[in-house]
Design a protein around this motif. Structure first.
Motif, PDB file in Angstrom:
ATOM      1  N   PHE A 185      34.283  67.785 -11.841  1.00 38.90           N
ATOM      2  CA  PHE A 185      35.404  66.711 -12.190  1.00 38.90           C
ATOM      3  C   PHE A 185      34.868  65.165 -12.231  1.00 38.90           C
ATOM      4  O   PHE A 185      35.388  64.193 -12.901  1.00 38.90           O
ATOM      5  N   LYS A 186      34.041  64.890 -11.308  1.00 39.30           N
ATOM      6  CA  LYS A 186      33.495  63.498 -11.356  1.00 39.30           C
ATOM      7  C   LYS A 186      32.757  63.329 -12.643  1.00 39.30           C
ATOM      8  O   LYS A 186      32.737  62.212 -13.167  1.00 39.30           O
ATOM      9  N   LEU A 187      31.798  64.262 -13.184  1.00 38.10           N
ATOM     10  CA  LEU A 187      31.169  63.876 -14.361  1.00 38.10           C
ATOM     11  C   LEU A 187      32.130  63.755 -15.534  1.00 38.10           C
ATOM     12  O   LEU A 187      31.916  62.741 -16.276  1.00 38.10           O
ATOM     13  N   LEU A 188      33.084  64.505 -15.661  1.00 39.83           N
ATOM     14  CA  LEU A 188      34.127  64.005 -16.508  1.00 39.83           C
ATOM     15  C   LEU A 188      34.918  62.930 -16.443  1.00 39.83           C
ATOM     16  O   LEU A 188      35.048  61.934 -17.355  1.00 39.83           O
ATOM     17  N   SER A 189      35.186  62.258 -15.200  1.00 40.04           N
ATOM     18  CA  SER A 189      35.735  60.925 -14.633  1.00 40.04           C
ATOM     19  C   SER A 189      34.858  60.083 -15.237  1.00 40.04           C
ATOM     20  O   SER A 189      35.244  58.964 -15.843  1.00 40.04           O
ATOM     21  N   ASP A 190      33.344  60.046 -15.161  1.00 37.16           N
ATOM     22  CA  ASP A 190      32.453  59.253 -15.767  1.00 37.16           C
ATOM     23  C   ASP A 190      32.326  58.919 -17.026  1.00 37.16           C
ATOM     24  O   ASP A 190      32.509  58.025 -17.653  1.00 37.16           O
ATOM     25  N   CYS A 191      32.563  60.171 -17.702  1.00 34.90           N
ATOM     26  CA  CYS A 191      32.581  60.018 -19.210  1.00 34.90           C
ATOM     27  C   CYS A 191      33.800  59.525 -19.693  1.00 34.90           C
ATOM     28  O   CYS A 191      33.778  58.732 -20.596  1.00 34.90           O
ATOM     29  N   LEU A 192      34.841  59.845 -19.142  1.00 30.97           N
ATOM     30  CA  LEU A 192      36.120  58.999 -19.607  1.00 30.97           C
ATOM     31  C   LEU A 192      36.244  57.591 -19.246  1.00 30.97           C
ATOM     32  O   LEU A 192      36.708  56.983 -20.200  1.00 30.97           O
ATOM     33  N   THR A 193      35.484  57.291 -18.124  1.00 33.89           N
ATOM     34  CA  THR A 193      35.520  55.605 -17.848  1.00 33.89           C
ATOM     35  C   THR A 193      34.431  55.093 -19.020  1.00 33.89           C
ATOM     36  O   THR A 193      34.888  54.055 -19.394  1.00 33.89           O
ATOM     37  N   ILE A 194      33.490  55.608 -19.526  1.00 30.18           N
ATOM     38  CA  ILE A 194      32.685  55.056 -20.552  1.00 30.18           C
ATOM     39  C   ILE A 194      33.520  55.086 -21.929  1.00 30.18           C
ATOM     40  O   ILE A 194      33.278  53.998 -22.603  1.00 30.18           O
ATOM     41  N   VAL A 195      34.144  56.192 -22.283  1.00 25.88           N
ATOM     42  CA  VAL A 195      35.040  56.084 -23.293  1.00 25.88           C
ATOM     43  C   VAL A 195      35.910  54.845 -23.348  1.00 25.88           C
ATOM     44  O   VAL A 195      36.221  54.373 -24.461  1.00 25.88           O
ATOM     45  N   ILE A 196      36.723  55.166 -22.291  1.00 25.70           N
ATOM     46  CA  ILE A 196      37.781  53.782 -22.085  1.00 25.70           C
ATOM     47  C   ILE A 196      37.061  52.456 -22.192  1.00 25.70           C
ATOM     48  O   ILE A 196      37.572  51.500 -22.809  1.00 25.70           O
ATOM     49  N   ALA A 197      36.098  52.301 -21.486  1.00 29.48           N
ATOM     50  CA  ALA A 197      35.276  51.025 -21.359  1.00 29.48           C
ATOM     51  C   ALA A 197      34.901  50.325 -22.958  1.00 29.48           C
ATOM     52  O   ALA A 197      35.163  49.440 -23.498  1.00 29.48           O
ATOM     53  N   ALA A 198      34.493  51.395 -23.679  1.00 29.58           N
ATOM     54  CA  ALA A 198      34.135  51.361 -25.106  1.00 29.58           C
ATOM     55  C   ALA A 198      35.297  50.817 -26.017  1.00 29.58           C
ATOM     56  O   ALA A 198      35.243  50.197 -26.836  1.00 29.58           O
ATOM     57  N   LYS A 199      36.546  51.733 -25.871  1.00 34.47           N
ATOM     58  CA  LYS A 199      37.636  51.218 -26.491  1.00 34.47           C
ATOM     59  C   LYS A 199      38.339  49.855 -26.092  1.00 34.47           C
ATOM     60  O   LYS A 199      38.767  49.035 -27.021  1.00 34.47           O
ATOM     61  N   MET A 200      38.435  49.615 -24.778  1.00 30.51           N
ATOM     62  CA  MET A 200      38.716  48.391 -24.354  1.00 30.51           C
ATOM     63  C   MET A 200      37.993  47.230 -24.424  1.00 30.51           C
ATOM     64  O   MET A 200      38.349  45.850 -24.435  1.00 30.51           O
ATOM     65  N   GLY A 201      36.486  47.243 -24.708  1.00 37.23           N
ATOM     66  CA  GLY A 201      35.482  46.127 -24.969  1.00 37.23           C
ATOM     67  C   GLY A 201      35.826  45.118 -23.805  1.00 37.23           C
ATOM     68  O   GLY A 201      35.697  45.572 -22.536  1.00 37.23           O
ATOM     69  N   LYS A 202      35.856  43.913 -24.135  1.00 31.95           N
ATOM     70  CA  LYS A 202      35.813  42.749 -23.136  1.00 31.95           C
ATOM     71  C   LYS A 202      37.277  42.833 -22.170  1.00 31.95           C
ATOM     72  O   LYS A 202      36.966  42.168 -21.067  1.00 31.95           O
ATOM     73  N   ASP A 203      38.156  43.518 -22.635  1.00 28.69           N
ATOM     74  CA  ASP A 203      39.182  43.706 -21.771  1.00 28.69           C
ATOM     75  C   ASP A 203      39.111  44.865 -20.590  1.00 28.69           C
ATOM     76  O   ASP A 203      39.619  44.854 -19.622  1.00 28.69           O
ATOM     77  N   PHE A 204      37.805  45.421 -20.417  1.00 30.49           N
ATOM     78  CA  PHE A 204      37.480  46.374 -19.422  1.00 30.49           C
ATOM     79  C   PHE A 204      36.771  45.494 -18.597  1.00 30.49           C
ATOM     80  O   PHE A 204      35.318  45.592 -18.397  1.00 30.49           O
ATOM     81  N   THR A 205      37.296  44.631 -17.810  1.00 31.80           N
ATOM     82  CA  THR A 205      36.670  43.609 -16.719  1.00 31.80           C
ATOM     83  C   THR A 205      36.549  44.650 -15.415  1.00 31.80           C
ATOM     84  O   THR A 205      36.618  45.588 -15.301  1.00 31.80           O
TER      85      THR A 205
END
Length: 147
Positions: free
Chosen positions: A104-124
């Protein structure tokens, strides 16, 4: 019980309001299965997982990734009681599916990376801290049955 500030609630709601579930969910799940190949054992019934390309183009995995993201939507809508919201899922994953809770933690880390890439500079840093807090609560709730 986890305390959520108004700002944290707003950040989580904003993230989910702007998510393309059919894009982000599959990308996060595919990343997890490629980067952590031992997690594939839980998805063998969904078809060809032979290599990274097969994983990325597997429509069953894409559908599962979307389903997982919609499951997170339940936590967002029930932020004051995530553990109770996920009680049945915790039992399902521990007793029937026998998923290692570390995944579950591994998937949450991957989700964070994908969302960070999508949000770009807005992922403060504040957005990241809030999102990771949210995911940590979800991971804990999913792992509750294991304790």
């Amino acid at each position: 019980m986890v305390e959520w500030s108004d700002q944290e609630r707003s950040i989580i709601n904003n993230i989910f309001a702007n998510l393309d579930y059919e894009d982000v969910g599959p990308k996060a799940l595919c990343r997890c299965l490629i980067v952590y190949p031992w997690t594939q054992r839980y998805f063998g019934g969904l078809g060809n997982l032979y290599n990274a390309e097969a994983i990325k183009t597997n429509p069953n995995l894409a559908a599962q990734g979307t389903k997982i993201l919609h499951g997170l939507d339940r936590a967002m809508k029930n932020m004051d009681n995530i553990k109770a919201t996920y009680a049945e899922l915790s039992v399902l994953h521990s007793e029937k599916l026998r998923v290692d809770p570390d995944n579950f933690k591994l998937l949450s880390d991957c989700l964070t990376i994908v969302i960070a890439a999508k949000m770009g500079k807005d992922f403060t840093p504040d957005v990241q801290a809030t999102f990771q807090k949210f995911l940590a609560v979800v991971v804990s709730a999913l792992g509750k049955q294991y304790h």
